[in-house]
Write a protein that holds these residues in place. Structure first.
Motif, PDB file in Angstrom:
ATOM      1  N   VAL A  65      -6.589 -10.876   1.268  1.00  0.00           N
ATOM      2  CA  VAL A  65      -5.337  -9.947   1.011  1.00  0.00           C
ATOM      3  C   VAL A  65      -5.841  -8.516   1.427  1.00  0.00           C
ATOM      4  O   VAL A  65      -6.867  -8.436   1.632  1.00  0.00           O
ATOM      5  N   MET A  66      -4.735  -8.247   2.209  1.00  0.00           N
ATOM      6  CA  MET A  66      -5.012  -6.950   2.991  1.00  0.00           C
ATOM      7  C   MET A  66      -4.320  -5.583   2.164  1.00  0.00           C
ATOM      8  O   MET A  66      -2.919  -5.667   2.271  1.00  0.00           O
ATOM      9  N   PRO A  67      -4.980  -4.846   1.438  1.00  0.00           N
ATOM     10  CA  PRO A  67      -4.118  -3.554   0.582  1.00  0.00           C
ATOM     11  C   PRO A  67      -4.163  -2.682   1.471  1.00  0.00           C
ATOM     12  O   PRO A  67      -4.709  -2.479   2.442  1.00  0.00           O
ATOM     13  N   THR A  68      -3.060  -2.135   1.023  1.00  0.00           N
ATOM     14  CA  THR A  68      -2.914  -0.425   1.671  1.00  0.00           C
ATOM     15  C   THR A  68      -3.936   0.390   1.178  1.00  0.00           C
ATOM     16  O   THR A  68      -4.755   0.161   0.624  1.00  0.00           O
ATOM     17  N   ASN A  69      -3.732   1.786   1.237  1.00  0.00           N
ATOM     18  CA  ASN A  69      -4.465   2.737   0.774  1.00  0.00           C
ATOM     19  C   ASN A  69      -4.483   2.749  -0.735  1.00  0.00           C
ATOM     20  O   ASN A  69      -3.446   3.095  -1.343  1.00  0.00           O
ATOM     21  N   LEU A  70      -5.691   2.352  -1.299  1.00  0.00           N
ATOM     22  CA  LEU A  70      -5.907   2.435  -2.821  1.00  0.00           C
ATOM     23  C   LEU A  70      -6.235   3.656  -3.516  1.00  0.00           C
ATOM     24  O   LEU A  70      -7.068   4.468  -2.869  1.00  0.00           O
ATOM     25  N   TYR A  71      -6.117   3.740  -4.615  1.00  0.00           N
ATOM     26  CA  TYR A  71      -6.320   4.706  -5.513  1.00  0.00           C
ATOM     27  C   TYR A  71      -6.532   4.397  -7.027  1.00  0.00           C
ATOM     28  O   TYR A  71      -5.771   3.568  -7.491  1.00  0.00           O
ATOM     29  N   MET A  86      -3.485 -20.043  11.112  1.00  0.00           N
ATOM     30  CA  MET A  86      -4.210 -18.834  11.729  1.00  0.00           C
ATOM     31  C   MET A  86      -3.815 -17.893  11.264  1.00  0.00           C
ATOM     32  O   MET A  86      -3.940 -16.727  12.058  1.00  0.00           O
ATOM     33  N   LEU A  87      -3.243 -17.543  10.300  1.00  0.00           N
ATOM     34  CA  LEU A  87      -2.693 -16.457   9.891  1.00  0.00           C
ATOM     35  C   LEU A  87      -2.689 -16.406   8.177  1.00  0.00           C
ATOM     36  O   LEU A  87      -1.615 -16.544   7.630  1.00  0.00           O
ATOM     37  N   SER A  88      -3.772 -16.456   7.708  1.00  0.00           N
ATOM     38  CA  SER A  88      -4.086 -16.645   6.409  1.00  0.00           C
ATOM     39  C   SER A  88      -3.903 -15.336   5.433  1.00  0.00           C
ATOM     40  O   SER A  88      -3.931 -15.777   4.008  1.00  0.00           O
ATOM     41  N   HIS A  89      -4.161 -14.312   5.899  1.00  0.00           N
ATOM     42  CA  HIS A  89      -4.170 -13.119   5.031  1.00  0.00           C
ATOM     43  C   HIS A  89      -2.503 -12.695   4.797  1.00  0.00           C
ATOM     44  O   HIS A  89      -1.611 -12.957   5.317  1.00  0.00           O
ATOM     45  N   ILE A  90      -2.681 -11.979   3.294  1.00  0.00           N
ATOM     46  CA  ILE A  90      -1.308 -11.641   2.953  1.00  0.00           C
ATOM     47  C   ILE A  90      -1.435 -10.024   2.696  1.00  0.00           C
ATOM     48  O   ILE A  90      -2.474  -9.610   2.268  1.00  0.00           O
ATOM     49  N   ASN A  91      -0.480  -9.105   3.142  1.00  0.00           N
ATOM     50  CA  ASN A  91      -0.404  -7.952   2.797  1.00  0.00           C
ATOM     51  C   ASN A  91      -0.056  -7.473   1.525  1.00  0.00           C
ATOM     52  O   ASN A  91       0.644  -8.296   0.789  1.00  0.00           O
ATOM     53  N   VAL A  92      -0.813  -6.376   0.874  1.00  0.00           N
ATOM     54  CA  VAL A  92      -0.479  -5.894  -0.520  1.00  0.00           C
ATOM     55  C   VAL A  92      -0.248  -4.435  -0.544  1.00  0.00           C
ATOM     56  O   VAL A  92      -1.022  -3.452   0.097  1.00  0.00           O
ATOM     57  N   MET A 138       2.785  -1.059   5.125  1.00  0.00           N
ATOM     58  CA  MET A 138       2.697  -2.313   5.198  1.00  0.00           C
ATOM     59  C   MET A 138       3.983  -3.357   4.984  1.00  0.00           C
ATOM     60  O   MET A 138       4.888  -2.651   4.198  1.00  0.00           O
ATOM     61  N   ASP A 139       4.296  -4.278   5.725  1.00  0.00           N
ATOM     62  CA  ASP A 139       5.537  -5.270   5.389  1.00  0.00           C
ATOM     63  C   ASP A 139       4.945  -6.004   4.224  1.00  0.00           C
ATOM     64  O   ASP A 139       3.978  -6.817   4.396  1.00  0.00           O
ATOM     65  N   GLN A 166       5.918  -0.531  12.746  1.00  0.00           N
ATOM     66  CA  GLN A 166       5.984  -0.279  11.326  1.00  0.00           C
ATOM     67  C   GLN A 166       7.196  -0.697  10.701  1.00  0.00           C
ATOM     68  O   GLN A 166       8.206  -0.796  11.468  1.00  0.00           O
ATOM     69  N   PRO A 167       7.457  -1.470   9.682  1.00  0.00           N
ATOM     70  CA  PRO A 167       6.133  -1.667   8.873  1.00  0.00           C
ATOM     71  C   PRO A 167       5.127  -2.774   9.213  1.00  0.00           C
ATOM     72  O   PRO A 167       5.769  -3.503  10.103  1.00  0.00           O
ATOM     73  N   MET A 168       3.953  -2.892   9.180  1.00  0.00           N
ATOM     74  CA  MET A 168       3.160  -3.829   9.760  1.00  0.00           C
ATOM     75  C   MET A 168       3.248  -5.125   9.121  1.00  0.00           C
ATOM     76  O   MET A 168       2.924  -5.192   7.655  1.00  0.00           O
ATOM     77  N   LYS A 169       3.461  -6.076  10.114  1.00  0.00           N
ATOM     78  CA  LYS A 169       3.428  -7.365   9.595  1.00  0.00           C
ATOM     79  C   LYS A 169       2.038  -7.994   9.630  1.00  0.00           C
ATOM     80  O   LYS A 169       1.341  -7.587  10.535  1.00  0.00           O
ATOM     81  N   GLU A 170       1.851  -9.276   8.997  1.00  0.00           N
ATOM     82  CA  GLU A 170       0.618  -9.849   9.403  1.00  0.00           C
ATOM     83  C   GLU A 170       0.443 -10.371  10.550  1.00  0.00           C
ATOM     84  O   GLU A 170      -0.888 -10.304  11.155  1.00  0.00           O
TER      85      GLU A 170
END
Length: 325
Positions: free
Chosen positions: A164-170, A242-248, A288-289, A120-124
Motif C-alpha cells: 500500500v502506498m500512503p499519501t502524506n501521513l500525520y 506487475m502492478l500489485s500496489h494500491i494507493n491510500v 493520489m488517485d 495528477q492525481p497519481m495513478k498506480e
C-alpha cells in the motif's frame, strides 16, 4: 474484519506513527496475539537476528511498517542512511518471512515512489514512468524496491505479499523534530512554540504554493488492515501481476499555505504568516488517485482539521517526551 483473532500478527515498526496505529486498530478489532519487538529486542538491520526471530515465532501475518523516515531536510542531509537502512530492513523482513513460511505480508510504501512530474492525481500505473523528486530519490528508490520484492516473491514463490502506498501521513506518535520532521508535525510544533513565546510571525519554508494531500494515521491503519484482509480473489481482480500496489489517501489536497492557515487556527496562533521562498518546495503537487481502493470498499473518514486537532492534542500531551527528538 474477518480472520482468526488468535493468529500471530507481527507489526514491524510498532513504536512508529503508522505501526502504533496499526497495533491500536488490531487490538480494537479484537486481535489478541500481536507480536512486536523494539530496537533493543530486534535489530532489523541484522539479517541473522531477523531470521532467528521468525524461526522462533509462529507468525501468520506481517505488517511491514518499519522504516527510516524524515522530511526534505533529513532526506537531503542523510541520503545514504535513507536508502541503505530502508533497503536492508525490507529485504531482511520479506526474505525471512518467506523462509519461515509466512504467506501474508503487507508492505507500507510512500507516495514519493511516483515521478516528480506525474500526472495528477497519481495513478498506480505512474510507477517508473519518469524521474523522481531529487530531494528524496534515495528513499523513494528503496520503497520501489520493496514493492518489487513483494511482487517477485509472489511470482517466484506463490506468496501473498501486498503493498500500500500512503499519501502524506500525520497523527499521534509522529516525529516532531524541528528539522528532521515532515511538514505537519514541524508546523504544529513551530506554531505551538510561537504561541507560547508570544511571537507575532511564523516563517514557513517554501513559497506556500505546492499542493499536498494529508491522511490521518488512524485512517491509514484502517486501510492497511482492510487491504490485508481482502480475500485473494478480490485483491487479485483489482490489481495486476506487475502492478500489485494500491494507493491510500483522501483524494483531496490543499496548498501548504492553506495547511499553515488551518494549523494556525488549531493552535490558536493569531500572528502573521510569511513564506521563505529561498527554501525548497519539493514536488509541485502530490495527489493520489484512490479510485482502486474505493472500488475495494474503503475510503478515508477523518477530515483534515479534525485530524490536525487530534495530532496537536497528542503533541501537547507528550510535549516533554518529544523534546528529546
Amino acid at each position: 474484519m474477518a480472520g482468526d483473532l488468535n493468529q500471530t500478527i507481527f507489526v514491524a515498526g510498532h513504536r512508529g506513527m503508522v505501526g502504533s496505529a496499526i497495533v491500536r486498530r488490531l487490538r480494537g478489532l479484537g486481535y489478541s496475539n500481536i507480536l512486536t519487538a523494539g530496537r533493543d529486542e530486534l535489530d532489523l538491520l541484522d539479517q541473522r537476528a531477523v531470521r532467528a526471530f521468525f524461526s522462533t515465532n509462529q507468525i501468520a501475518q506481517v505488517f511491514l511498517a518499519a522504516a527510516k523516515v524524515g522530511g526534505i531536510h533529513a532526506n537531503s542531509t542523510y541520503p545514504a542512511d535513507f536508502i541503505y537502512e530502508n533497503l536492508i530492513i525490507e529485504a531482511n523482513i520479506i526474505q525471512e518471512a518467506h523462509q519461515a513460511g509466512v504467506q501474508k505480508l503487507l508492505f507500507l510504501g510512500s507516495s514519493c515512489i511516483y515521478p516528480k512530474q506525474a500526472e495528477q492525481p497519481m495513478k498506480e500505473e505512474a510507477l517508473l514512468t519518469g524521474a523522481l523528486e531529487p530531494t528524496n530519490e534515495p528513499y523513494a528508490i528503496a520503497k520501489i524496491a520493496g514493492i518489487k520484492l513483494c511482487e517477485s516473491y509472489n511470482r517466484q514463490h506463490g506468496r501473498d505479499y501486498r503493498s500500500v502506498m500512503p499519501t502524506n501521513l500525520y497523527g499521534p506518535h509522529d516525529n516532531f523534530h524541528p528539522e528532521n520532521s515532515h511538514v505537519i508535525p514541524a508546523l504544529l510544533r513551530r506554531f505551538h512554540e510561537a504561541v507560547q513565546r508570544g511571537d507575532k510571525e511564523v516563517v514557513i519554508w517554501g513559497s506556500g504554493k505546492p499542493m499536498r494531500e494529508f491522511l490521518h494515521v488512524d485512517d491509514m491503519a484502517a486501510a492497511s488492515i482492510h487491504v490485508m484482509e481482502l480475500d485473494a480473489a478480490t485483491y487479485q481482480a483489482n490489481t495486476q501481476l506487475m502492478l500489485s500496489h494500491i494507493n491510500v489517501g483522501t483524494g483531496v489536497d490543499c496548498t501548504i499555505r492553506e495547511l499553515a492557515e488551518t494549523i494556525a487556527k488549531v493552535t490558536g496562533f493569531a500572528g502573521r504568516l510569511s513564506f521563505d521562498a529561498s527554501k525548497p518546495d519539493g514536488t509541485p503537487r502530490k495527489l493520489m488517485d484512490v479510485s482502486r481502493l474505493k472500488a475495494l470498499g474503503w475510503q478515508a473518514s477523518i477530515a483534515l482539521e479534525d485530524g490536525l486537532r487530534d495530532a496537536y492534542g497528542w503533541y501537547v500531551a507528550n510535549e516533554q517526551q518529544t523534546r528529546v527528538l
